[in-house]
Design an enzyme around this catalytic site. Structure first.
Site, short mmCIF file in Angstrom:
data_model
loop_
_atom_site.label_atom_id
_atom_site.label_comp_id
_atom_site.label_asym_id
_atom_site.label_seq_id
_atom_site.Cartn_x
_atom_site.Cartn_y
_atom_site.Cartn_z
N GLU A 71 0.83 -1.21 0.00
CA GLU A 71 0.00 0.00 0.00
C GLU A 71 0.86 1.26 0.00
OE1 GLU A 71 -3.52 2.10 2.72
OE2 GLU A 71 -2.15 0.64 3.62
N ASP A 83 -5.37 2.98 -1.65
CA ASP A 83 -6.14 3.74 -0.67
C ASP A 83 -6.41 5.07 -1.36
OD1 ASP A 83 -6.68 5.75 1.31
OD2 ASP A 83 -5.91 4.41 2.85
N HIS A 115 -8.89 0.65 -0.53
CA HIS A 115 -9.43 1.25 0.69
C HIS A 115 -10.30 2.41 0.24
CE1 HIS A 115 -6.15 -0.24 3.72
NE2 HIS A 115 -7.07 -1.16 3.46
N GLU A 135 -12.08 1.89 5.13
CA GLU A 135 -11.03 1.99 6.14
C GLU A 135 -11.26 3.17 7.08
OE1 GLU A 135 -6.19 1.72 6.52
OE2 GLU A 135 -7.08 3.18 5.19
#
Length: 272
Positions: A148, A181, A207, A247
């Site tokens: 990530e 994300d 995310h 998230e």
């Protein structure tokens, strides 16, 4: 698209609350945060893994992703002495073992801050050395790592789709994949959809949250400034059918059950 509940915001509640809420609010899976008091890898190894597996069975909600805490104290493989790096690597190897044992497909890793005085050359050497060692272990135990990218406020190591693509260009393995994300690209004015173009088949997880537009704060979907409805329409257009964890981290730690319900209800309304 499968929607997951992240358990970090439940760390002041019993872990069972997260599994119970995932079941009753309509989440498809859990992304399990690996920090005390819930699912710290050494505690799992010492017997707590049986508790996690019993919750999976009781509530019929799988753990698809295991996300061990390693962005701060005491583990960060990007900062400190070589012994500190090795200690963090061994911790993450154990985390992968525990992730695999609980039935997770992935263990998620996000390289944390390498320190203000560390050069770009030193940062990249340490990152590649560490990820090669972890990927080799993932191959050995037949497990997958999701890498990530973080925001520049959180890290100076891996913060963009280009950074992820550069890692994958140097470490070729089916056991090392990527994700997005959506806050990091949004707050630094990077294209979110470019992750799919740049990472191609490595792009295997999301995310999804909202953003205030300037910080790394993760906001309940639909309550920030990110154009989430349009983003979800683009995901549908390209046929994304993978996993997407909502998230919510610790901004809502006082009432995680309220906001876990609101988050998935808001997201599903935006998807319609």
């Amino acid at each position: 698209m499968k929607i997951g509940l992240f358990t970090s915001g439940y760390q002041r509640n019993p872990l069972e609350h997260a599994f119970e809420d995932a079941k009753r609010f309509g989440y498809d899976y859990i992304e399990l945060w690996g920090g005390r008091p819930h699912a710290f890898a050494p505690d799992l190894k010492n017997g707590d893994i049986d508790m996690v597996k019993s919750l999976i069975d009781q509530y019929e909600v799988p753990v698809r992703i295991y996300t061990p805490e390693h962005n701060a104290y005491p583990y960060n493989f990007m900062i400190g002495t070589e012994q500190m790096r090795k200690d963090a690597i061994n911790y993450l190897k154990l985390s992968m073992e525990m992730g695999k044992e609980m039935g997770a497909e992935f263990t998620l890793m996000s390289p944390a801050h390498a320190g203000y005085l560390t050069s770009e050359k030193e940062i990249w050497h340490r990152l590649i050395e560490s990820m090669k060692e972890l990927t080799n272990y993932a191959e050995k135990i037949n497990h997958k790592i999701i890498l990530e990218a973080l925001t520049p406020m959180e890290s100076n190591v891996c913060t963009t789709a280009n950074d992820l693509a550069r890692v994958f260009g140097q470490i070729e393995s089916d056991h090392l994949v990527g994700m997005c994300d959506i806050v990091p690209p949004f707050v630094q004015h990077e294209s979110i959809m470019a992750y799919f173009d740049k990472l191609q088949d490595k792009m295997q997880h999301l995310h999804i949250i909202d953003s205030d537009g300037t910080t790394d704060t993760h906001v309940t979907p639909g309550e920030g400034v990110l154009p989430l409805k349009e983003y979800l329409m683009e995901l549908k257009h390209i046929g994304y059918e993978g996993t997407a964890t909502i998230e919510l981290v610790t901004a809502y730690i006082n009432e995680p059950r309220f906001y876990a319900r609101r988050a998935i209800n808001n997201l599903k309304a935006l998807m319609e």
